[in-house]
Write an enzyme that holds these catalytic residues in place. Structure first.
Site, PDB file in Angstrom:
ATOM      1  CB  SER A  11      37.028  11.271  28.135  1.00  0.00           C
ATOM      2  OG  SER A  11      36.087  10.226  28.155  1.00  0.00           O
TER       3      SER A  11
ATOM      4  CE1 TYR B  37      36.843  10.936  22.446  1.00  0.00           C
ATOM      5  CE2 TYR B  37      36.204   9.357  24.139  1.00  0.00           C
ATOM      6  CZ  TYR B  37      36.260  10.661  23.673  1.00  0.00           C
ATOM      7  OH  TYR B  37      35.735  11.687  24.435  1.00  0.00           O
TER       8      TYR B  37
HETATM    9  N1  NAP Z   1      29.686  13.695  25.251  1.00  0.00           N
HETATM   10  C1  NAP Z   1      30.377  12.916  26.074  1.00  0.00           C
HETATM   11  O1  NAP Z   1      29.850  11.933  26.623  1.00  0.00           O
HETATM   12  C2  NAP Z   1      31.817  13.231  26.400  1.00  0.00           C
HETATM   13  C3  NAP Z   1      32.400  12.557  27.476  1.00  0.00           C
HETATM   14  C4  NAP Z   1      33.724  12.816  27.806  1.00  0.00           C
HETATM   15  C5  NAP Z   1      34.439  13.758  27.073  1.00  0.00           C
HETATM   16  N2  NAP Z   1      33.870  14.382  26.030  1.00  0.00           N
HETATM   17  C6  NAP Z   1      34.682  15.360  25.292  1.00  0.00           C
HETATM   18  O2  NAP Z   1      34.045  16.620  25.360  1.00  0.00           O
HETATM   19  C7  NAP Z   1      34.503  17.433  24.271  1.00  0.00           C
HETATM   20  C8  NAP Z   1      33.296  18.105  23.646  1.00  0.00           C
HETATM   21  O3  NAP Z   1      32.455  17.129  23.063  1.00  0.00           O
HETATM   22  P1  NAP Z   1      30.864  17.179  23.154  1.00  0.00           P
HETATM   23  O4  NAP Z   1      30.434  15.988  23.907  1.00  0.00           O
HETATM   24  O5  NAP Z   1      30.396  18.516  23.608  1.00  0.00           O
HETATM   25  O6  NAP Z   1      30.482  16.877  21.626  1.00  0.00           O
HETATM   26  P2  NAP Z   1      29.941  17.790  20.450  1.00  0.00           P
HETATM   27  O7  NAP Z   1      28.630  18.386  20.809  1.00  0.00           O
HETATM   28  O8  NAP Z   1      30.014  16.918  19.233  1.00  0.00           O
HETATM   29  O9  NAP Z   1      31.016  18.962  20.340  1.00  0.00           O
HETATM   30  C9  NAP Z   1      32.271  18.789  19.745  1.00  0.00           C
HETATM   31  C10 NAP Z   1      32.824  20.140  19.372  1.00  0.00           C
HETATM   32  O10 NAP Z   1      34.145  19.961  18.808  1.00  0.00           O
HETATM   33  C11 NAP Z   1      34.233  20.770  17.660  1.00  0.00           C
HETATM   34  N3  NAP Z   1      35.218  20.257  16.715  1.00  0.00           N
HETATM   35  C12 NAP Z   1      35.324  19.004  16.207  1.00  0.00           C
HETATM   36  N4  NAP Z   1      36.334  18.954  15.325  1.00  0.00           N
HETATM   37  C13 NAP Z   1      36.888  20.205  15.304  1.00  0.00           C
HETATM   38  C14 NAP Z   1      37.965  20.791  14.585  1.00  0.00           C
HETATM   39  N5  NAP Z   1      38.702  20.100  13.697  1.00  0.00           N
HETATM   40  N6  NAP Z   1      38.257  22.098  14.818  1.00  0.00           N
HETATM   41  C15 NAP Z   1      37.530  22.823  15.689  1.00  0.00           C
HETATM   42  N7  NAP Z   1      36.505  22.324  16.400  1.00  0.00           N
HETATM   43  C16 NAP Z   1      36.187  21.031  16.181  1.00  0.00           C
HETATM   44  C17 NAP Z   1      32.831  20.802  17.068  1.00  0.00           C
HETATM   45  O11 NAP Z   1      32.674  22.024  16.324  1.00  0.00           O
HETATM   46  P3  NAP Z   1      32.591  22.142  14.727  1.00  0.00           P
HETATM   47  O12 NAP Z   1      32.058  20.853  14.185  1.00  0.00           O
HETATM   48  O13 NAP Z   1      31.661  23.310  14.510  1.00  0.00           O
HETATM   49  O14 NAP Z   1      33.983  22.460  14.315  1.00  0.00           O
HETATM   50  C18 NAP Z   1      31.983  20.855  18.315  1.00  0.00           C
HETATM   51  O15 NAP Z   1      31.785  22.186  18.731  1.00  0.00           O
HETATM   52  C19 NAP Z   1      35.264  16.490  23.336  1.00  0.00           C
HETATM   53  O16 NAP Z   1      36.657  16.671  23.532  1.00  0.00           O
HETATM   54  C20 NAP Z   1      34.844  15.106  23.803  1.00  0.00           C
HETATM   55  O17 NAP Z   1      35.839  14.125  23.538  1.00  0.00           O
HETATM   56  C21 NAP Z   1      32.570  14.157  25.669  1.00  0.00           C
END
Ligand code: NAP
Length: 235
Positions: free
Chosen positions: A133, A146
């Protein structure tokens, strides 16, 4: 065909990446806890896919993920450590269990998936993509813990690069604001509302923007390793 495991594939960045890589010719293994969401995404995939119910915090479930992948596809070329979450709150209002959960998923879960996949990645001279991130490079108020987890991811990526060099490629993908379910984890508050307004009332990033960057990294020839990609909305 190359085989890729994507954790957190049930929504957001992980789901978009699974669909894009499958369309580009990869065998995709979608891992997450919510099977109903994975099954819905699978409607967009060809037959070269596998869905696995996994909580990355449970070592035996990650072991089973790797075993099922090897049983079906025989190898692992790419691991995308994408599962992650962030709770938005100032430190003074933070819940200890939320802090621990962020470290359990974002850091320990990533380490478990890496540990269990590494022997297979080494065999294929494969690639690890860690979804970090911009919070891996800066520290923002209201997301301090975070940010700490993502700084740890950054350190792990740098260390893998130094210890494995030509044996396994590794890349940190560091997005800014992406329109996903990310903010839905946090309890509603003025901070969350402000972030949601920023994420969704501006032309911020979409999951597909990150998926395309991942595909670009994976498409480089063997002698080229992209180790760091920072992607911000152009605002
Ligand atoms: N959105 C942003 O602005 C942003 C920016 C920078 C980085 N990121 C990073 O991008 C990555 C993906 O996030 P996203 O933005 O796509 O959010 P998201 O739509 O909430 O997706 C998060 C994913 O992580 C999975 N997850 C959470 N806890 C888990 C566990 N214990 N075991 C297995 N899977 C788990 C969830 O699946 P289940 O709930 O089905 O398990 C979901 O598929 C994360 O690492 C986040 O920190 C996001």
């Amino acid at each position: 065909m190359k085989t890729v495991i994507i954790t957190g594939a049930s929504s957001g960045i992980g789901a978009e990446t699974a669909v894009l890589l499958n369309r580009k010719g990869y065998q995709v293994v979608l891992a997450a806890r919510r099977m109903n969401k994975l099954e819905k995404i699978a409607e967009q995939l060809n037959e070269h896919h596998l869905l696995v119910k996994v909580d990355v915090c449970k070592v035996h479930e990650v072991e089973s993920l790797v075993k099922q992948t090897i049983d079906k596809f025989g190898k692992i070329d790419v691991l995308i450590n994408n599962a992650g979450l962030g709770y938005i709150a100032p430190l003074a209002e933070g819940k200890l269990e939320d802090w621990h959960q962020m470290f359990n998923v974002n850091v320990n879960g990533l380490l478990t998936c890496t540990h269990k996949s590494l022997p297979y990645l080494l065999k294929e001279k494969g690639t690890i993509i860690n979804i970090a991130s911009v919070a891996a490079h800066e520290v923002f108020p209201n997301t301090v813990v975070y940010c700490a987890t993502k700084h740890a991811v950054n350190a792990i990526t740098l260390g893998i690069r130094k210890e494995f060099r030509d044996k396994v490629k590794v890349c940190n993908i560091s997005p800014g604001a992406v329109q996903t379910e990310f903010l839905e984890q946090s309890e509603e508050s003025n901070n969350v509302k402000q972030m949601r307004d920023f994420f969704f009332n501006n032309e911020t990033l979409k999951g597909i923007d990150i998926a395309e960057a991942i595909y670009e990294v994976l498409s480089k020839p063997a002698h080229v390793a992209i180790n760091e990609v920072i992607i911000r909305p152009n605002i």
